[in-house]
Design an enzyme around this catalytic site. Structure first.
Site, PDB file in Angstrom:
ATOM      1  N   HIS A 128       0.856  -1.185   0.000  1.00 32.92           N
ATOM      2  CA  HIS A 128       0.000   0.000   0.000  1.00 32.92           C
ATOM      3  C   HIS A 128       0.890   1.232   0.000  1.00 32.92           C
ATOM      4  O   HIS A 128       1.830   1.334   0.798  1.00 32.92           O
ATOM      5  CB  HIS A 128      -0.927  -0.008   1.212  1.00 32.92           C
ATOM      6  N   GLY A 129       0.576   2.159  -0.882  1.00 34.19           N
ATOM      7  CA  GLY A 129       1.447   3.313  -1.060  1.00 34.19           C
ATOM      8  C   GLY A 129       1.625   4.163   0.174  1.00 34.19           C
ATOM      9  O   GLY A 129       2.665   4.807   0.356  1.00 34.19           O
ATOM     10  N   ASP A 130       0.605   4.186   1.046  1.00 32.16           N
ATOM     11  CA  ASP A 130       0.674   5.023   2.244  1.00 32.16           C
ATOM     12  C   ASP A 130       1.188   4.249   3.458  1.00 32.16           C
ATOM     13  O   ASP A 130       0.985   4.674   4.597  1.00 32.16           O
ATOM     14  CB  ASP A 130      -0.704   5.628   2.539  1.00 32.16           C
ATOM     15  N   HIS A 229       3.278  -4.358   6.217  1.00 36.66           N
ATOM     16  CA  HIS A 229       2.231  -3.337   6.209  1.00 36.66           C
ATOM     17  C   HIS A 229       2.332  -2.461   7.451  1.00 36.66           C
ATOM     18  O   HIS A 229       3.158  -2.708   8.347  1.00 36.66           O
ATOM     19  CB  HIS A 229       0.846  -3.993   6.152  1.00 36.66           C
ATOM     20  N   TYR A 289     -10.656  -9.151   9.950  1.00 36.94           N
ATOM     21  CA  TYR A 289     -11.648  -8.597   9.029  1.00 36.94           C
ATOM     22  C   TYR A 289     -11.428  -9.253   7.667  1.00 36.94           C
ATOM     23  O   TYR A 289     -10.317  -9.268   7.150  1.00 36.94           O
ATOM     24  CB  TYR A 289     -11.571  -7.067   8.930  1.00 36.94           C
ATOM     25  N   GLU A 311       1.856  -6.720  10.057  1.00 33.87           N
ATOM     26  CA  GLU A 311       1.586  -5.319  10.408  1.00 33.87           C
ATOM     27  C   GLU A 311       2.642  -4.916  11.426  1.00 33.87           C
ATOM     28  O   GLU A 311       2.632  -5.392  12.563  1.00 33.87           O
ATOM     29  CB  GLU A 311       0.179  -5.181  10.988  1.00 33.87           C
TER      30      GLU A 311
END
Length: 496
Positions: A128-130, A229, A289, A311
């Site tokens: 993810h870019g952010d 992440h 999720y 994460e």
């Protein structure tokens, strides 16, 4: 001719089946349910696309990006590393992003670029870019391994016995644009084919970054993997989705092994295992999720690769001065996860008893509905398993008799080679001593003796000696191949 005709007929029928498959799709990935998941919209009334609403995410300011490498600086750092550590590394690109940035990979090994009967591990950052922490930590990991090779036991173990591949950024466009999705505003971690969401199987709408990863995995024969992440502190393992789309624990066939791998990372981390939200610092993806089209599940199903989603920081884009602390917290976890490929599990090679050639056979564990395939070139396999349990290892391949044996896997890895016998029906069709330029079947011997009648006795004796040596060559080929095998541990491999 009948065999060729049958093959052509079946290929024709297969082609017709493929051409008749439907090609329309309405959406790819995301959360399934009665209503479209957040981030899906169809303003034109046509095909739905995976769009990510910009106002769903906090704005990334110039102050937040200060201290992080830009894409050009990251590329320069990769190339600089390759020159500085050329003895244990190489760099290569697996493709380009939408905007044309090369997706650079660093391979670290004592024999980079060479095929060896060793397991391969890959790290993927910046999906993810952010979430840019991963790209920074992966460059720190590469440099740490280079600096500590031959002085630190763990670094030396990894470099000598694992082929480690590091992709610092999968989504350079998203990073440059300071948003989650790529240049087409697509979440790359919802873009992969999914077992619960067949709409994602449509190839024409897949992003170039996703296609690059899929080709890489198919060609790389990776044993295990992890993507990095941000936004939480937990080790996530398959499955990421569930059959009925509910938020519930959905176990993969190798649930025990995935829990072991996730726990290994969490326990090695400074404080991940102390999480108040996730017991032991690990979670099943679907229980946390559910998502669909994720890279993690695809790797396991289609790549034979055990992947975790890590994460590694509560804050998606922390201040750059926090990166050394985050690296310090994650370094041991990252190293231990890679080293587990040689410290645990069962490893070996598979050969044919007919001519000693490596076989790309399938390896299964009784009671676990999953298989890994040995490589076609070396016949090596690497099966991740939870230590401290008994397993029945089964090996099979069309045209050969299946073999199995039971092992008790302790705290160390097991080395187990297999030699498969051809089926009775295929023995007469199987080519002997392929690649050695020597055929020693009975018919060849008789024809040769008939031809040599009347030739000088000395020549006849010389030919007989040559035939005998050829016979010995067939019997000793397996031994030579096994003796050439590079040992992962000092233990002698068991041959079945």
């Amino acid at each position: 001719m009948e065999f060729v005709s049958l093959v052509l007929k079946r290929l024709f029928l297969l082609l017709l089946a493929l051409l008749s498959c439907p090609t329309n799709t309405i959406a790819r990935g995301g959360d399934l349910g009665a209503h479209p998941p957040p981030g899906f919209m169809d303003p034109g009334g046509g095909l739905l696309a995976r769009r990510l609403f910009e106002d769903n995410y906090p704005e990334i300011t110039d102050e937040m990006t200060r201290g992080y490498m830009s894409n050009s600086e990251l590329e320069e750092a990769v190339k600089k590393f390759s020159k500085r550590c050329a003895n244990i590394s190489r760099i290569y690109s697996i493709g380009k992003s939408v905007q044309g940035y090369p997706l650079w990979v660093i391979e670290i090994s004592d024999k980079p670029g060479q095929e060896e009967p060793e397991p391969s591990f890959k790290f993927v950052g910046n999906v993810h870019g952010d979430e840019p922490v991963g790209r920074e930590l992966l460059m720190l990991l590469a440099n740490w391994l280079c600096d500590n090779y031959m002085t630190d036991t763990l670094a030396t173990l990894i470099v000598k016995h694992v082929h480690l591949h590091i992709l610092p950024t999968m989504n350079p466009d998203g990073f440059a644009l300071r948003r989650r999705g790529n240049a087409n505003n697509v979440d790359l971690n919802r873009d992969f084919p999914d077992q619960f969401y067949p709409i994602n199987d449509i190839k024409h709408s897949r992003q170039p970054e996703t296609r690059a990863i899929m080709t890489w995995v198919k060609e790389g024969h990776f044993t295990a993997s992890a993507s990095l992440h941000g936004g939480a502190l937990v080790a996530n393992y398959p499955w990421d989705g569930s059959q009925d789309t509910r938020k519930q624990y959905t176990a993969s066939p190798d649930d025990k092994t995935f829990r072991y791998m996730a726990s290994l990372y969490s326990r090695s981390h400074y404080n991940m295992s102390l999480s108040q939200e996730f017991e032991g610092g690990i979670t099943n993806g679907a229980l946390w999720y559910p998502i669909y089209g994720g890279m993690q599940d695809w790797n396991y199903i289609h790549g034979g690769c055990f992947e975790l989603t890590l994460e590694i920081s509560d804050n998606k884009w922390p201040q750059a001065n926090e990166l050394p602390i985050i690296w310090d917290y994650n370094r041991k976890s990252m190293l231990n996860l890679v080293a587990s490929l040689v410290k645990t599990g069962v490893h070996g090679r598979i050969f044919s008893s007919k001519d000693g050639h490596p076989l790309p056979a399938s390896v299964m564990i009784k009671g676990i509905n999953y298989k890994v395939n040995a490589s076609s070139s070396l016949g090596d396999y690497h099966r991740m398993l939870t230590p401290g349990e008994s397993y029945e290892v089964m090996v099979s391949m069309p045209g050969f008799q299946q073999k199995s044996t039971r092992i008790l896997l302790g705290d160390e890895s097991a080395s187990l080679d297999f030699i498969l016998d051809p089926d009775e029906a295929t023995k007469n069709e199987y080519t002997s001593v392929k690649g050695f330029g020597c055929s020693c079947d009975g018919k060849d011997k008789l024809e040769l003796v008939e031809y040599l009648r009347g030739v000088h006795l000395e020549i006849y004796i010389l030919v007989c000696i040559s035939l005998f040596l050829c016979f010995l060559l067939r019997r000793t080929t397996l031994c030579k191949l096994l003796n050439r095998r590079r040992q992962i541990t000092q233990k002698r491999p068991v041959v079945v």
